[in-house]
Design a protein around this motif. Structure first.
Motif, PDB file in Angstrom:
ATOM      1  N   ARG A 148      -6.828  11.595  11.000  1.00  0.00           N
ATOM      2  CA  ARG A 148      -6.427  10.438  11.790  1.00  0.00           C
ATOM      3  C   ARG A 148      -7.709   9.692  12.154  1.00  0.00           C
ATOM      4  O   ARG A 148      -8.779  10.266  12.164  1.00  0.00           O
ATOM      5  CB  ARG A 148      -5.677  10.876  13.039  1.00  0.00           C
ATOM      6  N   MET A 149      -7.601   8.409  12.446  1.00  0.00           N
ATOM      7  CA  MET A 149      -8.775   7.607  12.756  1.00  0.00           C
ATOM      8  C   MET A 149      -8.805   7.295  14.251  1.00  0.00           C
ATOM      9  O   MET A 149      -7.904   6.652  14.774  1.00  0.00           O
ATOM     10  CB  MET A 149      -8.754   6.300  11.951  1.00  0.00           C
ATOM     11  N   GLU A 150      -9.851   7.775  14.910  1.00  0.00           N
ATOM     12  CA  GLU A 150     -10.060   7.471  16.323  1.00  0.00           C
ATOM     13  C   GLU A 150     -10.773   6.128  16.444  1.00  0.00           C
ATOM     14  O   GLU A 150     -11.293   5.594  15.466  1.00  0.00           O
ATOM     15  CB  GLU A 150     -10.899   8.576  16.966  1.00  0.00           C
ATOM     16  N   PHE A 151     -10.838   5.611  17.666  1.00  0.00           N
ATOM     17  CA  PHE A 151     -11.402   4.277  17.863  1.00  0.00           C
ATOM     18  C   PHE A 151     -12.853   4.195  17.404  1.00  0.00           C
ATOM     19  O   PHE A 151     -13.245   3.240  16.742  1.00  0.00           O
ATOM     20  CB  PHE A 151     -11.269   3.833  19.318  1.00  0.00           C
ATOM     21  N   LYS A 152     -13.678   5.198  17.717  1.00  0.00           N
ATOM     22  CA  LYS A 152     -15.078   5.095  17.292  1.00  0.00           C
ATOM     23  C   LYS A 152     -15.212   5.176  15.776  1.00  0.00           C
ATOM     24  O   LYS A 152     -16.099   4.573  15.195  1.00  0.00           O
ATOM     25  CB  LYS A 152     -15.987   6.081  18.021  1.00  0.00           C
ATOM     26  N   GLU A 153     -14.301   5.876  15.116  1.00  0.00           N
ATOM     27  CA  GLU A 153     -14.298   5.897  13.649  1.00  0.00           C
ATOM     28  C   GLU A 153     -13.858   4.536  13.102  1.00  0.00           C
ATOM     29  O   GLU A 153     -14.386   4.057  12.095  1.00  0.00           O
ATOM     30  CB  GLU A 153     -13.371   7.007  13.146  1.00  0.00           C
ATOM     31  N   PHE A 154     -12.925   3.919  13.788  1.00  0.00           N
ATOM     32  CA  PHE A 154     -12.485   2.574  13.426  1.00  0.00           C
ATOM     33  C   PHE A 154     -13.650   1.592  13.572  1.00  0.00           C
ATOM     34  O   PHE A 154     -13.883   0.758  12.698  1.00  0.00           O
ATOM     35  CB  PHE A 154     -11.320   2.175  14.341  1.00  0.00           C
ATOM     36  N   LEU A 155     -14.426   1.719  14.647  1.00  0.00           N
ATOM     37  CA  LEU A 155     -15.598   0.856  14.830  1.00  0.00           C
ATOM     38  C   LEU A 155     -16.642   1.110  13.746  1.00  0.00           C
ATOM     39  O   LEU A 155     -17.292   0.175  13.286  1.00  0.00           O
ATOM     40  CB  LEU A 155     -16.218   1.054  16.214  1.00  0.00           C
ATOM     41  N   ASP A 156     -16.786   2.365  13.344  1.00  0.00           N
ATOM     42  CA  ASP A 156     -17.703   2.696  12.255  1.00  0.00           C
ATOM     43  C   ASP A 156     -17.284   1.960  10.991  1.00  0.00           C
ATOM     44  O   ASP A 156     -18.105   1.369  10.289  1.00  0.00           O
ATOM     45  CB  ASP A 156     -17.715   4.208  12.020  1.00  0.00           C
ATOM     46  N   VAL A 202       0.848  -1.191   0.000  1.00  0.00           N
ATOM     47  CA  VAL A 202       0.000   0.000   0.000  1.00  0.00           C
ATOM     48  C   VAL A 202       0.884   1.241   0.000  1.00  0.00           C
ATOM     49  O   VAL A 202       2.026   1.212   0.445  1.00  0.00           O
ATOM     50  CB  VAL A 202      -0.950   0.039   1.218  1.00  0.00           C
ATOM     51  N   LYS A 203       0.301   2.307  -0.505  1.00  0.00           N
ATOM     52  CA  LYS A 203       0.982   3.593  -0.512  1.00  0.00           C
ATOM     53  C   LYS A 203       0.332   4.483   0.537  1.00  0.00           C
ATOM     54  O   LYS A 203      -0.827   4.289   0.903  1.00  0.00           O
ATOM     55  CB  LYS A 203       0.887   4.229  -1.895  1.00  0.00           C
ATOM     56  N   THR A 204       1.085   5.451   0.994  1.00  0.00           N
ATOM     57  CA  THR A 204       0.567   6.382   2.003  1.00  0.00           C
ATOM     58  C   THR A 204      -0.727   7.025   1.531  1.00  0.00           C
ATOM     59  O   THR A 204      -1.671   7.174   2.301  1.00  0.00           O
ATOM     60  CB  THR A 204       1.616   7.463   2.339  1.00  0.00           C
ATOM     61  N   ARG A 205      -0.802   7.369   0.256  1.00  0.00           N
ATOM     62  CA  ARG A 205      -2.006   8.003  -0.299  1.00  0.00           C
ATOM     63  C   ARG A 205      -3.235   7.094  -0.145  1.00  0.00           C
ATOM     64  O   ARG A 205      -4.322   7.554   0.196  1.00  0.00           O
ATOM     65  CB  ARG A 205      -1.762   8.347  -1.760  1.00  0.00           C
ATOM     66  N   GLN A 206      -3.054   5.792  -0.376  1.00  0.00           N
ATOM     67  CA  GLN A 206      -4.168   4.851  -0.207  1.00  0.00           C
ATOM     68  C   GLN A 206      -4.625   4.826   1.251  1.00  0.00           C
ATOM     69  O   GLN A 206      -5.826   4.794   1.529  1.00  0.00           O
ATOM     70  CB  GLN A 206      -3.740   3.441  -0.632  1.00  0.00           C
ATOM     71  N   CYS A 207      -3.672   4.851   2.154  1.00  0.00           N
ATOM     72  CA  CYS A 207      -4.013   4.831   3.579  1.00  0.00           C
ATOM     73  C   CYS A 207      -4.712   6.122   3.991  1.00  0.00           C
ATOM     74  O   CYS A 207      -5.661   6.093   4.781  1.00  0.00           O
ATOM     75  CB  CYS A 207      -2.762   4.590   4.416  1.00  0.00           C
ATOM     76  N   LYS A 208      -4.268   7.242   3.441  1.00  0.00           N
ATOM     77  CA  LYS A 208      -4.935   8.522   3.726  1.00  0.00           C
ATOM     78  C   LYS A 208      -6.377   8.482   3.247  1.00  0.00           C
ATOM     79  O   LYS A 208      -7.281   8.979   3.931  1.00  0.00           O
ATOM     80  CB  LYS A 208      -4.187   9.679   3.059  1.00  0.00           C
ATOM     81  N   ASN A 209      -6.613   7.896   2.082  1.00  0.00           N
ATOM     82  CA  ASN A 209      -7.978   7.788   1.560  1.00  0.00           C
ATOM     83  C   ASN A 209      -8.841   6.889   2.428  1.00  0.00           C
ATOM     84  O   ASN A 209     -10.027   7.176   2.643  1.00  0.00           O
ATOM     85  CB  ASN A 209      -7.959   7.302   0.115  1.00  0.00           C
ATOM     86  N   MET A 210      -8.261   5.790   2.920  1.00  0.00           N
ATOM     87  CA  MET A 210      -9.020   4.906   3.820  1.00  0.00           C
ATOM     88  C   MET A 210      -9.438   5.661   5.067  1.00  0.00           C
ATOM     89  O   MET A 210     -10.583   5.567   5.508  1.00  0.00           O
ATOM     90  CB  MET A 210      -8.163   3.701   4.233  1.00  0.00           C
ATOM     91  N   ILE A 211      -8.503   6.402   5.645  1.00  0.00           N
ATOM     92  CA  ILE A 211      -8.800   7.154   6.864  1.00  0.00           C
ATOM     93  C   ILE A 211      -9.801   8.273   6.574  1.00  0.00           C
ATOM     94  O   ILE A 211     -10.754   8.473   7.328  1.00  0.00           O
ATOM     95  CB  ILE A 211      -7.499   7.688   7.496  1.00  0.00           C
ATOM     96  N   LYS A 212      -9.620   8.981   5.476  1.00  0.00           N
ATOM     97  CA  LYS A 212     -10.499  10.105   5.122  1.00  0.00           C
ATOM     98  C   LYS A 212     -11.965   9.678   5.035  1.00  0.00           C
ATOM     99  O   LYS A 212     -12.863  10.416   5.413  1.00  0.00           O
ATOM    100  CB  LYS A 212     -10.045  10.707   3.792  1.00  0.00           C
ATOM    101  N   GLN A 213     -12.185   8.479   4.559  1.00  0.00           N
ATOM    102  CA  GLN A 213     -13.545   7.983   4.398  1.00  0.00           C
ATOM    103  C   GLN A 213     -14.296   7.923   5.727  1.00  0.00           C
ATOM    104  O   GLN A 213     -15.510   8.078   5.772  1.00  0.00           O
ATOM    105  CB  GLN A 213     -13.500   6.602   3.749  1.00  0.00           C
ATOM    106  N   TYR A 214     -13.584   7.715   6.836  1.00  0.00           N
ATOM    107  CA  TYR A 214     -14.233   7.559   8.141  1.00  0.00           C
ATOM    108  C   TYR A 214     -13.874   8.667   9.126  1.00  0.00           C
ATOM    109  O   TYR A 214     -14.355   8.665  10.249  1.00  0.00           O
ATOM    110  CB  TYR A 214     -13.886   6.195   8.741  1.00  0.00           C
ATOM    111  N   ASP A 215     -13.078   9.616   8.733  1.00  0.00           N
ATOM    112  CA  ASP A 215     -12.592  10.676   9.608  1.00  0.00           C
ATOM    113  C   ASP A 215     -13.645  11.776   9.732  1.00  0.00           C
ATOM    114  O   ASP A 215     -13.596  12.783   9.034  1.00  0.00           O
ATOM    115  CB  ASP A 215     -11.277  11.228   9.052  1.00  0.00           C
TER     116      ASP A 215
END
Length: 175
Positions: A75-83, A56-69
């Motif tokens: 950054r992804m907090e625990f409740k966003e991770f649960l979401d 994975v690339k950093t950009r892909q990870c940023k997009n994953m986090i952005k979707q739930y942030d």
């Protein structure tokens, strides 16, 4: 989708997950949160995924986090991770065609087998104490032999002191 403004990890848990699942998600989250600051950065997500063999690339990870942030901290907090986890579960419930007749997700099963094979360094067909210790060290954790034995004991259904592929898949797919 879960309304995060009105949700706490506990209400998400009660609606979607068992106590055991929420505990497993907390442990998983804590493994992603390598610096222990309570949330997951794109770099932390990338590091863990790469250690698990994902490219994975950093950009892909940023997009994953952005979707739930929801609070836009990048950054992804625990409740966003649960979401995110609740949405994964909802997807599988609403898309039965993605699952086999016995309920096992074919792609997930393949990924679990690949993950098991990557952890089974000596290709013995088992994950043993030494392999778990090396893995946790690679992930920046340190486990005592007693902790490793306790972990193995929780999933070792045949009592041989090692984790076979079926035991590993049951552990990783526990619902």
């Amino acid at each position: 989708r879960i309304n995060l403004r009105k949700s706490t990890p506990e209400t998400i848990m009660a609606e979607y997950f068992s106590d055991r699942q929420i505990q497993q998600f907390r442990e998983l989250f804590n493994n992603f949160d390598r610096n222990g600051d309570g949330d997951i950065s794109a770099e932390e997500l990338k590091c863990v995924l790469q250690n698990l063999g994902e490219r994975v690339k950093t950009r892909q990870c940023k997009n994953m986090i952005k979707q739930y942030d929801k609070n836009r901290t990048k950054r992804m907090e625990f409740k966003e991770f649960l979401d995110m986890m609740a949405n994964v579960f909802q997807y599988h419930l609403s898309h039965p065609e993605s699952r086999t007749a016995n309920g096992a997700d074919i792609a997930q099963n393949r990924r679990l087998e690949e993950l098991f094979d990557s952890l089974d360094v000596d290709e013995s067909g088992y994950i043993d104490e030494e392999e778990i210790i090396k893995l946790t060290e690679k992930l920046g954790e340190k486990m005592t032999i007693e902790e490793v034995r306790e972990l193995i004991g929780q999933v070792d259904k045949d009592g041989d002191g090692r984790v076979n592929k079926d035991e590993f898949k049951r552990l990783m797919s526990a619902k």
